[in-house]
Design an enzyme around this catalytic site. Structure first.
Site, PDB file in Angstrom:
ATOM      1  N   GLY A   1      44.700  46.996  37.010  1.00  0.00           N
ATOM      2  CA  GLY A   1      44.793  46.517  38.283  1.00  0.00           C
ATOM      3  C   GLY A   1      44.342  45.006  38.495  1.00  0.00           C
TER       4      GLY A   1
ATOM      5  CB  THR B   1      36.788  50.496  34.920  1.00  0.00           C
ATOM      6  OG1 THR B   1      36.962  51.338  36.000  1.00  0.00           O
ATOM      7  CG2 THR B   1      37.589  49.380  35.014  1.00  0.00           C
TER       8      THR B   1
ATOM      9  CD  GLU C   1      34.974  42.537  40.614  1.00  0.00           C
ATOM     10  OE1 GLU C   1      36.036  41.805  41.057  1.00  0.00           O
ATOM     11  OE2 GLU C   1      34.517  42.984  41.648  1.00  0.00           O
TER      12      GLU C   1
END
Length: 755
Positions: A259, A488, A719
């Site tokens: 995504g 993930t 991130e």
């Protein structure tokens, strides 16, 4: 004793202590490089994504997109499309069911719903939705829809519009106009000042799985299979848009094929698919084409950053002004690339951090992996330029500006080992051998460049996530939470957390997610899943374990009878005396003696926003006669608190680094100013890194628990690796060439120019 209870609060320090004790005894499941629990399902094809939903009688939808960037629809001719083979219905703004625009808190960010009026806001906006028996029939009929437009003047030129930029209201990423201290006074005191401007182009997410929706109505009840990063927000948006009760909407998303933020918001195609399914009385499946993904599911906005640095001669920063200006779409002003990296990474007493926007006739932007990389890239490149100006090693400059407290709050960090990241990373990379003279390092015909930067990203304290556990009489457990796995590793790390806290093997625990019938959880983004969902999973499992231990020590004649609860631990499927390991009771047998399951439902756990950091080091090789740039070597060392799974964490780091290579050297969505059209909406012309572009990577984690974390000492991390790495690449190119490339991507034509 009740079979159900509500979890209370417990300190992160107690959790960290418990985890350290387990590690010392060799019983820790958390931290192990456990293969993905969903791996077999994925490689065998058992994993079902949104478009794989097995629904009887499903028909197919496909969109017709606008060919102008701004204006109105003057006329439509759908006769040929309606007459095409297999067509069930053709919906336009003239006959589309009317739906409401969902409220912003549902993360519906488009600002408008297409097919509700004749207005065109951007090229590639849906103007018709065809429903047919097969996908091929729907695609064919969609190409037959004829549209006549009354175009209006459009503007898609970001740089030409910079003089009319404005500061939008504060939004999802905090203050858009943040100030501390007195920047003007700080700059006046600075011995060295540097001013620079950096730009990045528009980027697109390009997940492997295109966005898909399957909508099924049974009376007033709606079930939607959707490729979404937030089933709860999708459910809320659908209920609001279609005027149905929230209890009558179910959203399912057990697997996601990537995504990167594009599936975080709720986009119009999901709502439109549900609306037409109700109208035609049949289940409808709609999957965006790859080209439609470029105009219908967000992008990273083109932006420019104006940075002013003021420092003392010793390198201490005294003032920073960082203004980021980015593109938005006219119907809505929303900022998704924050400057938290500037506000929080270094000890800067005088700071202005501002977000500005330019309204354009383009599709809506949204989150894209590591939104803070935009600010991080500019800041870390500017610091590299400052280190050159001061004649100071880039690592030393950053060391001198390290902060022991959160600069925004003044509170100490829960834990922060950035200096250790610098030290270990520089040693692994061999930074001491770096010759600071540009162009002085070579390997054969290649000029080598070495660059570094700080990686830094918030790990979200997202409220509202809940979970439940059912410990069965046979000694197995099912843990449930309405979260998402983006690929993930959420299935895996949540199973590890649950197994460790329950004292079971991983084979005895199953974790369920991706369904709004489960306890609700928040959006999967901002590296927030581990802090939020992980915290409550740990809490409910610990509560279930403690309930069983309380029963065991009070059970007459049992192996653990008479012990204090604190004197019993749960490991490897048994309750065991801490002082006498021979006194043990298999959890399965204890549960049979109890005679009923233990069920715990957990309230949301209050979590503290974290800030994960690291050090990024890069070696590039540049062939001066060809202008080619090759990332040859990467070292990344990260402080993420507890590492829940070294295998999935390393995978996250690899993915972020690959994203960084694309960001710095390749990716660029091209917009034709005259047509207002994105020109490279495919995987042939939108360049991204492939295997041949990916170098050797040495990735390490400090793996030191954060005592303020309620998720077993872990912070969100996914991130973080991309931040810092983009600047490290750019800094390495500057070291190799002696030229600073402030506009991305850095391509071979720029290297060759004036070479």
């Amino acid at each position: 004793m009740s079979g159900k209870s509500v979890v209370g609060k417990s300190s992160g320090a107690v959790e960290a202590l418990a985890r350290r004790r387990l590690r010392r005894r060799g019983h820790s499941i958390v931290g192990q490089p456990v293969p993905r629990t969903d791996g077999r399902a994925k490689v065998t094809g058992e994993a079902t994504y949104a478009a794989d939903a097995r629904v009887n009688g499903v028909v197919h939808g496909f969109l017709t997109m606008s060919t102008i960037p701004r204006g109105r629809i003057a006329a439509m001719n759908t006769t040929a499309a309606e007459s095409a083979e297999g067509v069930i219905a053709v919906f336009t703004h003239l006959n589309m069911p009317r739906v409401a625009i969902p409220p912003p808190q549902t993360l519906f960010i488009k600002g408008f719903l297409p097919l509700q009026n004749d207005q065109i806001h951007h090229h590639g906006q849906p103007v018709a939705l065809v429903v047919a028996r097969t996908l091929a029939q729907a695609q064919d009929a969609a190409s037959l829809v004829e549209v006549t437009y009354d175009p209006l003047p459009h503007d898609v030129d970001f740089f030409a519009g910079l003089d009319r930029s404005v500061v939008p209201p504060d939004g999802l990423d905090g203050p858009n106009d943040y100030r501390r201290g007195d920047v003007d006074a700080g700059m006046a005191q600075a011995a060295v000042r540097l001013e620079a401007e950096y730009t990045n182009p528009m980027h697109h997410h390009n997940p492997m799985e295109p966005s898909s929706t399957v909508a099924v109505w049974e009376g007033r009840r709606l079930t939607v299979y959707d490729s979404t990063q937030s089933i709860s927000q999708t459910r809320a948006a659908l209920a609001a848009a279609l005027s149905v009760s929230l209890d009558d909407v179910r959203v399912r998303s057990p697997f996601l094929g990537g995504g990167f933020g594009s599936k975080g918001p709720v986009w119009p195609h999901t709502i439109l698919t549900a609306a037409v399914a109700r109208q035609v009385g049949r289940p409808v499946k709609l999957t965006l084409s790859r080209a439609q993904m470029y105009t219908s599911s967000g992008h990273r906005a083109v932006s420019t950053q104006r940075i002013k640095l003021g420092a003392r001669r010793d390198g201490q920063l005294v003032a920073v002004e960082h203004v980021t200006t980015q593109q938005t779409t006219r119907p809505i002003r929303a900022v998704f690339s924050s400057s938290e990296a500037t506000r929080m990474t270094y000890a800067i007493p005088n700071l202005v951090s501002q977000q500005r926007v330019v309204d354009l006739d383009l599709p809506a932007q949204c989150f894209m992996r590591s939104p803070e990389v935009v600010a991080s890239h500019g800041l870390e490149c500017a610091l590299d330029e400052l280190s050159d100006e001061l004649g100071l090693d880039p690592i030393e400059l950053r060391r001198r500006n390290e902060t022991a407290v959160n600069p925004m709050t003044g509170e100490p960090w829960g834990s922060r080992y950035l200096l250790e990241c610098y030290e270990r990373g520089s040693r692994l990379f061999g930074w001491s051998r770096r010759n600071p003279v540009p162009g002085s390092m070579r390997d054969g015909s290649e000029i080598l460049g070495w660059g570094m930067a700080t990686s830094a990203h918030t790990s979200g304290a997202r409220p509202g996530s809940t979970a439940s556990v059912l410990l069965s009489r046979n000694g197995t457990a099912v843990v449930r939470s309405g979260t998402q796995d983006l690929g993930t590793g959420t299935y895996t790390v949540m199973t590890q957390i649950a197994a460790q806290e329950l004292g079971l093997t991983m084979q005895s625990v199953s974790f369920e997610l991706g369904d709004t019938t489960l306890p609700p959880a928040g959006n999967s983004g901002q590296s927030a899943t581990v802090p939020s969902v992980g915290s409550v999973v740990a809490r409910v499992c610990r509560q279930a374990r403690d309930e069983l231990i309380s029963f065991a020590v009070g059970y007459p004649g049992g192996p653990l009878a008479g012990l204090e609860p604190d004197g019993v631990m749960a490991v490897e499927g048994s309750l065991v005396s801490r002082d006498n390991p021979r006194r043990r009771w298999p959890i399965r047998d204890a549960m049979r003696a109890l005679g009923r399951p233990i069920e715990i439902t957990g309230e949301p756990v209050a979590t503290r926003e974290g800030f994960s950091v690291g050090a990024s080091f890069v070696e590039v090789g540049i062939e001066p006669h060809l202008g080619s740039i090759r990332v040859r070597r990467v070292v990344g060392v990260y402080d993420t608190g507890t590492v829940l799974n070294h295998m999935t964490a390393r995978s996250q780091a690899i993915g972020g680094i690959i994203f960084a290579i694309g960001y710095a050297l390749m990716e660029h969505t091209v917009v034709d100013r005259n047509l207002g059209q994105m020109m490279n909406t495919n995987l042939s012309d939108y360049l991204m890194p492939v295997n041949a572009d990916v170098p050797n990577m040495q990735i390490e984690f400090l793996d030191k628990p954060d005592p303020t974390s309620t998720a077993l000492g872990a912070r969100g991390f996914g991130e973080t690796p991309m931040t810092g790495m983009t600047a490290a690449i750019a800094n390495a190119v500057a070291h190799a060439t002696g030229r600073r490339f402030r506009d991305l991507p850095i391509t071979r034509d720029l290297i060759m120019r004036d070479a």
